[in-house]
Design a protein around this motif. Structure first.
Motif, PDB file in Angstrom:
ATOM      1  N   GLY A 124       0.981  -0.946  -0.112  1.00  0.00           N
ATOM      2  CA  GLY A 124       0.085  -0.169  -0.062  1.00  0.00           C
ATOM      3  C   GLY A 124       0.860   1.440  -0.106  1.00  0.00           C
ATOM      4  O   GLY A 124       1.873   1.291   0.987  1.00  0.00           O
ATOM      5  N   ALA A 182      -0.099   4.594   0.276  1.00  0.00           N
ATOM      6  CA  ALA A 182      -0.889   5.966   0.626  1.00  0.00           C
ATOM      7  C   ALA A 182       0.369   6.494   1.461  1.00  0.00           C
ATOM      8  O   ALA A 182       1.002   6.091   2.089  1.00  0.00           O
ATOM      9  CB  ALA A 182      -2.004   5.278   1.313  1.00  0.00           C
ATOM     10  N   ALA A 185      -2.039   2.267  -4.178  1.00  0.00           N
ATOM     11  CA  ALA A 185      -2.707   2.862  -2.854  1.00  0.00           C
ATOM     12  C   ALA A 185      -2.964   2.063  -1.801  1.00  0.00           C
ATOM     13  O   ALA A 185      -2.336   2.272  -0.531  1.00  0.00           O
ATOM     14  CB  ALA A 185      -3.665   4.012  -3.213  1.00  0.00           C
ATOM     15  N   SER A 186      -3.640   1.060  -1.860  1.00  0.00           N
ATOM     16  CA  SER A 186      -3.891   0.194  -1.035  1.00  0.00           C
ATOM     17  C   SER A 186      -3.344  -1.136  -1.093  1.00  0.00           C
ATOM     18  O   SER A 186      -2.966  -1.811  -0.363  1.00  0.00           O
ATOM     19  CB  SER A 186      -5.663  -0.047  -0.859  1.00  0.00           C
ATOM     20  OG  SER A 186      -6.034  -0.697  -2.045  1.00  0.00           O
ATOM     21  N   ASP A 232      -2.398  -4.201   1.569  1.00  0.00           N
ATOM     22  CA  ASP A 232      -2.114  -3.542   3.021  1.00  0.00           C
ATOM     23  C   ASP A 232      -1.524  -4.238   3.780  1.00  0.00           C
ATOM     24  O   ASP A 232      -1.478  -4.449   5.088  1.00  0.00           O
ATOM     25  CB  ASP A 232      -3.841  -3.373   3.501  1.00  0.00           C
ATOM     26  CG  ASP A 232      -3.601  -2.395   4.842  1.00  0.00           C
ATOM     27  OD1 ASP A 232      -3.144  -1.550   4.675  1.00  0.00           O
ATOM     28  OD2 ASP A 232      -4.556  -2.808   5.652  1.00  0.00           O
ATOM     29  N   HIS A 271       0.042  -2.906   6.967  1.00  0.00           N
ATOM     30  CA  HIS A 271      -0.654  -2.985   8.277  1.00  0.00           C
ATOM     31  C   HIS A 271      -0.780  -4.293   8.748  1.00  0.00           C
ATOM     32  O   HIS A 271      -1.091  -4.599   9.986  1.00  0.00           O
ATOM     33  CB  HIS A 271      -2.044  -2.186   8.396  1.00  0.00           C
ATOM     34  CG  HIS A 271      -1.816  -0.982   8.145  1.00  0.00           C
ATOM     35  ND1 HIS A 271      -2.564  -0.134   7.036  1.00  0.00           N
ATOM     36  CD2 HIS A 271      -1.620   0.182   9.226  1.00  0.00           C
ATOM     37  CE1 HIS A 271      -2.190   1.146   7.174  1.00  0.00           C
ATOM     38  NE2 HIS A 271      -1.514   1.399   8.324  1.00  0.00           N
ATOM     39  N   TYR A 329      -9.422  -7.892  -2.445  1.00  0.00           N
ATOM     40  CA  TYR A 329      -9.170  -6.653  -2.338  1.00  0.00           C
ATOM     41  C   TYR A 329      -9.973  -5.648  -1.518  1.00  0.00           C
ATOM     42  O   TYR A 329      -9.728  -4.548  -1.198  1.00  0.00           O
ATOM     43  CB  TYR A 329      -8.665  -5.795  -3.702  1.00  0.00           C
ATOM     44  CG  TYR A 329      -7.443  -6.605  -4.358  1.00  0.00           C
ATOM     45  CD1 TYR A 329      -6.232  -6.903  -3.803  1.00  0.00           C
ATOM     46  CD2 TYR A 329      -7.580  -7.393  -5.516  1.00  0.00           C
ATOM     47  CE1 TYR A 329      -5.165  -7.304  -4.294  1.00  0.00           C
ATOM     48  CE2 TYR A 329      -6.590  -8.268  -5.917  1.00  0.00           C
ATOM     49  CZ  TYR A 329      -5.349  -8.177  -5.329  1.00  0.00           C
ATOM     50  OH  TYR A 329      -4.266  -8.845  -5.822  1.00  0.00           O
ATOM     51  N   GLU A 330     -11.224  -5.969  -1.908  1.00  0.00           N
ATOM     52  CA  GLU A 330     -12.103  -5.319  -0.920  1.00  0.00           C
ATOM     53  C   GLU A 330     -12.111  -5.464   0.828  1.00  0.00           C
ATOM     54  O   GLU A 330     -12.351  -4.614   1.382  1.00  0.00           O
ATOM     55  CB  GLU A 330     -13.737  -5.418  -1.454  1.00  0.00           C
ATOM     56  CG  GLU A 330     -13.717  -4.923  -2.745  1.00  0.00           C
ATOM     57  CD  GLU A 330     -15.272  -5.146  -3.488  1.00  0.00           C
ATOM     58  OE1 GLU A 330     -15.543  -4.374  -4.413  1.00  0.00           O
ATOM     59  OE2 GLU A 330     -16.197  -5.857  -2.718  1.00  0.00           O
ATOM     60  N   GLN A 390      -9.720  -7.450   2.080  1.00  0.00           N
ATOM     61  CA  GLN A 390      -8.221  -7.965   2.433  1.00  0.00           C
ATOM     62  C   GLN A 390      -8.221  -9.476   2.882  1.00  0.00           C
ATOM     63  O   GLN A 390      -7.231  -9.645   3.535  1.00  0.00           O
ATOM     64  CB  GLN A 390      -7.624  -7.036   3.145  1.00  0.00           C
ATOM     65  CG  GLN A 390      -7.427  -5.650   2.681  1.00  0.00           C
ATOM     66  CD  GLN A 390      -6.489  -5.683   1.418  1.00  0.00           C
ATOM     67  OE1 GLN A 390      -5.585  -6.575   1.323  1.00  0.00           O
ATOM     68  NE2 GLN A 390      -6.297  -4.656   0.635  1.00  0.00           N
TER      69      GLN A 390
END
Length: 461
Positions: free
Chosen positions: A21, A23, A50-51, A54, A57, A435-436, A438
């Motif tokens: 990601g 961002a 961008a994501s 993820d 995190h 991807y929605e 994760q």
């Protein structure tokens, strides 16, 4: 009986921009892929990193997942603008701390990190200063590498400098298909390539001089691989060898529009300390000016030759020592990305590279994009990936049995991710990513690959 040595390095790979990601949080700077993805029409349906997955995190859960899947070695990359938001000068402590924690978590799970220092996410602020065209770019890279090495080398010992320069220079600076999207002339493209090679050499010097534990250093180029039509024909074998290393007119793998797929242009410089004479003649006045000192910097001693191999082209000997491309049969298998399925490329590629450069080979990427989705039973049944990998790994095993010094194999990739200009429509992973949400779902191939690792390849037969 498989030929893989008992200390063979099995693993899986991923890259920072494709999974973390991008961002701009915790001080991260922008890279050229952020810039490129924001331009309408440059990536599939405007997708960006961008994501991504993820991973920034979710790294602890991802490390635990890798451990459960029996992955003993993980090839990751460091995001240059996460460490240095402007590409140089001010260090982003939170970015450094992320990789510090990631390495600790991997080691705690029994996973050895193999760190790639550059996997295409060039800092945007440095691009505005000319990027790889700027003669200062090797120094910028060396300063960044020193920061990473001083922080991680007490625990990381295996390093790769750059990934696939053929792609990020050729596709990024000549055809414009990849970031930063430039369409430069051949002279400028070759000058950028020369700076990349100097940066590679400078990085090796920095690792050797600053690493706190004895380093093992390689790099991870790709290139145009070729295989002989008739493996019993010495003429066809020599034609395939020439197709790999003698780029230029008369070679069916050569395209004047995309000349940087040459293996020898990059690797003769990095390993042998010289540009190939034949290609210097082909490029003529477009070839970069260079000094002996620069070539000595480029050709730093390496401990292994990493290579990304997905496919190759079958050739045969033609008249007067020429090379002929062998047409593929109608309906010959291709992957979801329409790349040809050519398992023998994982035999002949490592063989030719090992013979020419006299370095142990590590296959740093190999895999395929598949038509993968979560079935009604909640699982991902990717039988084609299993068949693909089994065919390719048998060929790699054959190469080892024939005396080719191959030390490791990294499947691309550990999980589905952002596939550059193709966005999220291509799925290369052993693990499916929604991807929605994760949510990670290991595919059938992930469990099969675990068995390959556990048996050191015996399950392949």
């Amino acid at each position: 009986m498989a030929n893989f040595p008992k200390d063979f390095f099995w693993g899986a790979a991923a890259a920072a921009y494709q999974i973390e990601g991008s961002a701009p949080i915790d001080g991260k700077g922008a890279c050229v892929w952020d810039m490129f993805s924001a331009i309408p029409g440059k990536t599939f349906e405007g997708h960006s990193g961008a994501s991504a997955c993820d991973h920034y995190h979710r790294y602890e859960a991802d490390a635990a997942m890798m451990s459960e899947l029996g992955i003993p070695n993980y090839r990751l990359s460091i995001s240059w603008p996460r460490i240095l938001p402007a590409g140089r000068s001010a260090i982003n402590a939170k970015g450094v701390d992320f990789y510090d924690r990631l390495v600790d978590v991997l080691l705690a799970k029994g996973i050895q990190p193999w760190v790639t220092l550059f996997h295409w996410d060039y800092p945007y602020e440095l691009y505005k200063l000319g990027g790889w065209l700027n003669p200062e770019s090797p120094q910028w890279f060396a300063e960044y590498v020193q920061i990473v090495v001083e922080k991680l080398s007490d625990r990381v010992s295996r390093w790769m400098t750059i990934n696939e320069p053929q792609c990020f220079v050729g596709l990024g600076h000549q055809t414009g298909y990849h970031a930063p999207g430039d369409r430069l002339g051949l002279k400028e493209v070759l000058q950028a390539a020369h700076h990349v090679l100097i940066a590679h050499g400078r990085a090796v010097q920095v690792i050797r001089s600053h690493a706190r534990t004895g380093p093992t250093i390689g790099w991870a180029p790709c290139g145009a691989m070729a295989m002989p039509e008739d493996e019993s024909s010495s003429a066809d074998i020599e034609a395939a060898r020439k197709a790999v290393f003698c780029f230029g007119p008369g070679n069916p793998l050569y395209s004047p529009a995309e000349p940087l797929w040459s293996v020898a242009w990059w690797s003769d410089a990095a390993v042998l300390g010289r540009y190939p004479e034949g290609e210097l003649e082909v490029y003529g006045g477009a070839a970069p000016m260079f000094t002996e000192e620069e070539m000595r910097t480029i050709a730093q001693p390496l401990d292994f030759y990493g290579v990304n191999i997905y496919n190759g082209t079958v050739v045969r000997a033609g008249g007067d020592g020429g090379i002929e491309r062998v047409p593929r049969a109608p309906g010959a298998p291709v992957t979801a990305l329409k790349w040809p399925v050519t398992p023998t490329s994982l035999y002949w590629g490592p063989k030719f590279l090992n013979e020419r450069y006299n370095l142990p080979v590590v296959v740093t990427e190999n895999g395929l994009s598949g038509m993968d989705w979560v079935s009604l039973d909640g699982r991902v049944h990717d039988s084609q990936r299993i068949d693909f990998l089994q065919r390719y790994l048998r060929e790699l095993d054959r190469a080892i049995g024939d005396g080719v010094d191959v030390r490791g194999y990294f499947q691309w990739s550990i999980m589905d991710n952002f596939e550059w200009s193709e966005g999220y429509k291509e799925r290369f992973g052993l693990v499916h990513v929604d991807y929605e949400t994760q949510k990670r779902t290991p595919k059938d191939s992930a469990y099969w690959y675990r068995d390959v690792i556990t048996t050191n390849g015996r399950v392949l037969y």
